[in-house]
Motif scaffolding. Sequence first.
Motif, PDB file in Angstrom:
ATOM      1  N   HIS A   1     -11.062  14.509  13.781  1.00 20.16           N
ATOM      2  CA  HIS A   1      -9.798  14.937  13.174  1.00 20.16           C
ATOM      3  C   HIS A   1      -8.689  13.905  13.362  1.00 20.16           C
ATOM      4  N   SER A   2      -9.053  12.682  13.675  1.00 22.27           N
ATOM      5  CA  SER A   2      -8.023  11.691  13.998  1.00 22.27           C
ATOM      6  C   SER A   2      -7.134  11.355  12.811  1.00 22.27           C
ATOM      7  N   TYR A   3      -7.549  11.714  11.597  1.00 21.21           N
ATOM      8  CA  TYR A   3      -6.684  11.492  10.431  1.00 21.21           C
ATOM      9  C   TYR A   3      -5.394  12.293  10.538  1.00 21.21           C
ATOM     10  N   LEU A   4      -5.348  13.269  11.450  1.00 23.80           N
ATOM     11  CA  LEU A   4      -4.139  14.076  11.649  1.00 23.80           C
ATOM     12  C   LEU A   4      -3.095  13.362  12.510  1.00 23.80           C
ATOM     13  N   GLN A   5      -3.348  12.138  12.876  1.00 20.82           N
ATOM     14  CA  GLN A   5      -2.369  11.374  13.649  1.00 20.82           C
ATOM     15  C   GLN A   5      -1.281  10.841  12.704  1.00 20.82           C
ATOM     16  N   ARG A   6      -0.486  11.771  12.240  1.00 20.35           N
ATOM     17  CA  ARG A   6       0.574  11.433  11.283  1.00 20.35           C
ATOM     18  C   ARG A   6       1.633  10.534  11.912  1.00 20.35           C
ATOM     19  N   HIS A   7       1.625  10.415  13.235  1.00 22.81           N
ATOM     20  CA  HIS A   7       2.623   9.578  13.891  1.00 22.81           C
ATOM     21  C   HIS A   7       2.492   8.115  13.498  1.00 22.81           C
ATOM     22  N   VAL A   8       1.393   7.730  12.844  1.00 17.33           N
ATOM     23  CA  VAL A   8       1.294   6.361  12.337  1.00 17.33           C
ATOM     24  C   VAL A   8       2.416   6.100  11.335  1.00 17.33           C
ATOM     25  N   ASN A   9       2.832   7.135  10.614  1.00 15.70           N
ATOM     26  CA  ASN A   9       3.952   7.010   9.682  1.00 15.70           C
ATOM     27  C   ASN A   9       5.227   6.595  10.416  1.00 15.70           C
ATOM     28  N   ALA A  10       5.457   7.232  11.570  1.00 14.38           N
ATOM     29  CA  ALA A  10       6.629   6.880  12.373  1.00 14.38           C
ATOM     30  C   ALA A  10       6.503   5.466  12.917  1.00 14.38           C
ATOM     31  N   ALA A  11       5.283   5.036  13.241  1.00 14.24           N
ATOM     32  CA  ALA A  11       5.070   3.682  13.763  1.00 14.24           C
ATOM     33  C   ALA A  11       5.401   2.635  12.709  1.00 14.24           C
TER      34      ALA A  11
ATOM     35  N   MET B   1      10.305   1.787   2.101  1.00 14.86           N
ATOM     36  CA  MET B   1       9.328   2.393   3.000  1.00 14.86           C
ATOM     37  C   MET B   1       9.986   3.445   3.881  1.00 14.86           C
ATOM     38  N   LEU B   2      11.157   3.128   4.439  1.00 14.82           N
ATOM     39  CA  LEU B   2      11.856   4.083   5.296  1.00 14.82           C
ATOM     40  C   LEU B   2      12.210   5.358   4.535  1.00 14.82           C
ATOM     41  N   PHE B   3      12.689   5.218   3.308  1.00 14.68           N
ATOM     42  CA  PHE B   3      13.070   6.394   2.523  1.00 14.68           C
ATOM     43  C   PHE B   3      11.858   7.278   2.225  1.00 14.68           C
ATOM     44  N   GLU B   4      10.754   6.644   1.835  1.00 10.56           N
ATOM     45  CA  GLU B   4       9.571   7.439   1.485  1.00 10.56           C
ATOM     46  C   GLU B   4       8.932   8.081   2.721  1.00 10.56           C
TER      47      GLU B   4
ATOM     48  N   ARG C   1       0.820  -1.210   0.000  1.00  9.90           N
ATOM     49  CA  ARG C   1       0.000   0.000   0.000  1.00  9.90           C
ATOM     50  C   ARG C   1       0.858   1.267   0.000  1.00  9.90           C
ATOM     51  N   LEU C   2       2.126   1.104  -0.354  1.00 15.85           N
ATOM     52  CA  LEU C   2       3.039   2.247  -0.396  1.00 15.85           C
ATOM     53  C   LEU C   2       2.621   3.253  -1.459  1.00 15.85           C
ATOM     54  N   ASP C   3       2.160   2.792  -2.613  1.00 14.56           N
ATOM     55  CA  ASP C   3       1.717   3.726  -3.651  1.00 14.56           C
ATOM     56  C   ASP C   3       0.527   4.555  -3.183  1.00 14.56           C
ATOM     57  N   GLU C   4      -0.391   3.910  -2.460  1.00 14.57           N
ATOM     58  CA  GLU C   4      -1.536   4.663  -1.938  1.00 14.57           C
ATOM     59  C   GLU C   4      -1.074   5.674  -0.899  1.00 14.57           C
ATOM     60  N   ALA C   5      -0.063   5.306  -0.087  1.00 14.46           N
ATOM     61  CA  ALA C   5       0.489   6.243   0.893  1.00 14.46           C
ATOM     62  C   ALA C   5       1.167   7.413   0.190  1.00 14.46           C
ATOM     63  N   ARG C   6       1.789   7.152  -0.940  1.00 12.47           N
ATOM     64  CA  ARG C   6       2.370   8.243  -1.737  1.00 12.47           C
ATOM     65  C   ARG C   6       1.265   9.176  -2.242  1.00 12.47           C
ATOM     66  N   ARG C   7       0.167   8.579  -2.704  1.00 12.20           N
ATOM     67  CA  ARG C   7      -0.934   9.388  -3.217  1.00 12.20           C
ATOM     68  C   ARG C   7      -1.534  10.256  -2.108  1.00 12.20           C
TER      69      ARG C   7
ATOM     70  N   LYS D   1       5.537  15.362   0.195  1.00 17.18           N
ATOM     71  CA  LYS D   1       6.297  14.421  -0.622  1.00 17.18           C
ATOM     72  C   LYS D   1       6.346  13.066   0.084  1.00 17.18           C
ATOM     73  N   GLY D   2       6.932  12.090  -0.594  1.00 12.78           N
ATOM     74  CA  GLY D   2       7.113  10.788   0.017  1.00 12.78           C
ATOM     75  C   GLY D   2       5.802  10.049   0.223  1.00 12.78           C
ATOM     76  N   ALA D   3       5.708   9.325   1.341  1.00 12.32           N
ATOM     77  CA  ALA D   3       4.536   8.489   1.620  1.00 12.32           C
ATOM     78  C   ALA D   3       3.951   8.830   2.981  1.00 12.32           C
ATOM     79  N   MET D   4       2.617   8.925   3.044  1.00 14.10           N
ATOM     80  CA  MET D   4       1.904   9.229   4.281  1.00 14.10           C
ATOM     81  C   MET D   4       0.873   8.125   4.517  1.00 14.10           C
ATOM     82  N   TYR D   5       1.179   7.227   5.420  1.00 14.41           N
ATOM     83  CA  TYR D   5       0.251   6.137   5.705  1.00 14.41           C
ATOM     84  C   TYR D   5      -0.958   6.662   6.465  1.00 14.41           C
ATOM     85  N   PRO D   6      -2.130   6.065   6.237  1.00 10.86           N
ATOM     86  CA  PRO D   6      -3.350   6.555   6.884  1.00 10.86           C
ATOM     87  C   PRO D   6      -3.430   6.146   8.348  1.00 10.86           C
ATOM     88  N   TRP D   7      -4.166   6.914   9.120  1.00 11.15           N
ATOM     89  CA  TRP D   7      -4.391   6.554  10.524  1.00 11.15           C
ATOM     90  C   TRP D   7      -5.193   5.260  10.609  1.00 11.15           C
TER      91      TRP D   7
END
Length: 802
Positions: free
Chosen positions: A427-437, A462-465, A381-387, A395-401
Amino acid sequence: MTTWSLEYHSFEPDQEGLREALCTLGNGYFATRGAAEEAGAGDIHYPGTYLAGGYNRLATEIAGREIVNEDLVNMPNWLCLSFKPEDGDWFNLLAVDVLSYKQKLDLKNGVLERNLRIRDRDGRETTLATRRLVHMGDPHLAALSWDITPENWGGRMTVCTALDGRVINAGVARYSQLSSTHLITLAAGPAGENAIELLSETSQSRLRIAQTARTEAYQQDRRLNVDRALIVEDDYVGQTLGFDVQPGVATRIEKVVGLYTSRDNAISEPALAARQAIERYGKFAELLETHAGAWSRLWHRCDVVLEGSDRAQMILRLHIFHLLQAASLHTIDLDVGVPARGLHGEAYRGHIFWDELFIFPFINSRIPEVTRALLRYRYRRLDEARRLAAEAGFKGAMYPWQSGSDGREESQRVHLNPKSGRWIEDHSYLQRHVNAAVAYNVWRYYEVTGDREFLGFFGAEMLFEIARFWASAVTWNPQRQRYDICGVMGPDEFHDQYPWRDGPGLDNNAYTNVMVAWVLQRAIDAYRIVGTECQNELCAALSLSPAEPDTWDDISRKLFVPFHDEGIISQFEDYERLEEFDWDGYRAKYGDIHRLDRLLEAEGDTVNRYKASKQADVVMLLYLFSAHELDSLFEQLGYQLDAGWKTRTIEYYEKRTSHGSTLSRIVSSWVLARRDRRHSWALLNEALESDVADVQGGTTAEGIHLGAMAGTVDLIQRGQTGLEVHDDTLSLDVGLPEEVSSMRLRLRFRGHWLELEITHDLVRLAVPDDWAGPHKVMLDGTLYTLGAGKRLDVPRRKAQRV
């Protein structure tokens, strides 16, 4: 008490929802709640069956807008089984006198049992003994066995067996206003003389589900020639079996069920595969033997033995049991994640959150092949995270909450507060820390396994994006000469905006910023580790310039971390401007204030105004990182912290946390394990009881809290042992509570098993002949050598006792 079973000794209708969740049986492919076979869905029972990755989307108009939700679908009910005497009523526990009752979840063998004696309105007394399994060896099979004994009557008996497709998603009351009919029946009818089948399809995702059931009757191990009649109704297929019974003579009813879908590997067509599955096996005893064997092998890998606290031992095994039912060896062949509520109910709609952060450490050290498969779910699902990142301007990839089938953001934009009945902006979609997880999970898997192939093919990308995302999400603050991260939410979830600001989001959440600093450095490490050839391939594929890792390094050293008072790390910037909360007053007013956010909203107030947390973000850092790692992180960031900052931080936030998340006590117990062991053990016991006792008042019935269950196991295997690996040294800082006399467990590290036994007087480690390291052990400040094939016995210093 037995430490290998969860038992109930009375029928309590108001407790059935909780018990059904806790008595769920599954195998990583599908799971079925522990509802009674004779019971239909209603106010008391909810017999849900859930397939890993079995999602469907439906639209609903709510609060003047159309909302599309993706749900883990409640699949057709295969349990359906009941009986009645001639001229009697179908068996219903609510309509008879219950003379005796016992329900037992056998954790060692993965079997749910009931033994009961009833008297109907005509005075007929009957004994019923039931057993159920969802096969851990063959993921497509399940089976039931009923022993029905008429005690004071005889004559004609009729048994009804069925597959019921008339199910909807109705397991969570607060979702009742949402569309809930996900299944369309394609076919229902016989599958040979002794079997029935039901073919369904999800309305949007077009997933075909085939169920086939073969039901037989036996007396004294002799198969009966029964009178069979077929029942076909809308979305339902059943079969009645008629036969004669005598007082004191048991009749055994066996039902074997096959379940396949259109997404399964190595099949021609799901209905054909389901038919073939039930034809391959004989009686229930044969299935039970192979099923119990599969569980025996899992327990050999995964058991954690505690001596001295039977209750804690039983619940710990219950938690391991449910972890292995949600993510088993069968997961390796699937494209699925781990839902936060397991495959045990419909809460959170079966979505995947950041709970992997708590779940993966257990799996990493037992069955890392499963972790690898679950990380592949994220990679696909990396491409969807990029989208998602591009759509949000990054830029890069943002995984969803919240993630489901395809990796798009599944978080709600409004949610219902059951205390007020109002739909609230979410507003829980703003929990961008899921990307760090996600990045954290990739790196910890690599650390435990040394799997360079995974890192090179999947993990590094994944780490780079993810690093690219954070590099684009920061802004330079010239006044501070540091980078800010603005407009996010932390894990706390009580705070989603400033009370003095109109828009959602908070600035410089300390947990997020420190995690990002760590993630950026791990991306740099991965860049170096994968080697020149892999670097060149990834740089070409991702258009990654050699300058980007230098940018990551710069950001990782200059992120802003807010502080207030006497060196307390602030949960987020301007946290000190919030009001103190009247904890005593609200406890006196409401008693249970775990969900303080809902109580305040119902009063027309908002928790955003107060220094009150659902779970303390900053304390999470002490959970995820060792003292050595944290000191290095803050040194990297240029902050000089004194020796007492951890203690002050823990004490500060402990006074301001409601523990509204089941994960909160896990974190608090962990960070107190070396500072206040008695309190740590008390919090661990509270965490152990959180689902068994349903401390949140009804939430467990909607699905167990898998992250909290995994966290309790990790609290034992790593938290109480203080087990860490640095370079070629295994470090132990044992904090065995005085309530526990000994602990035994096996851990897998880079392909080899480490056996660990701890008492208050001795630590014993044993490694195999092919042990590849670590070769040194640090315990109580002393360094020991641990050679291949050796056993190390180290007496413990008395001063180390609790």
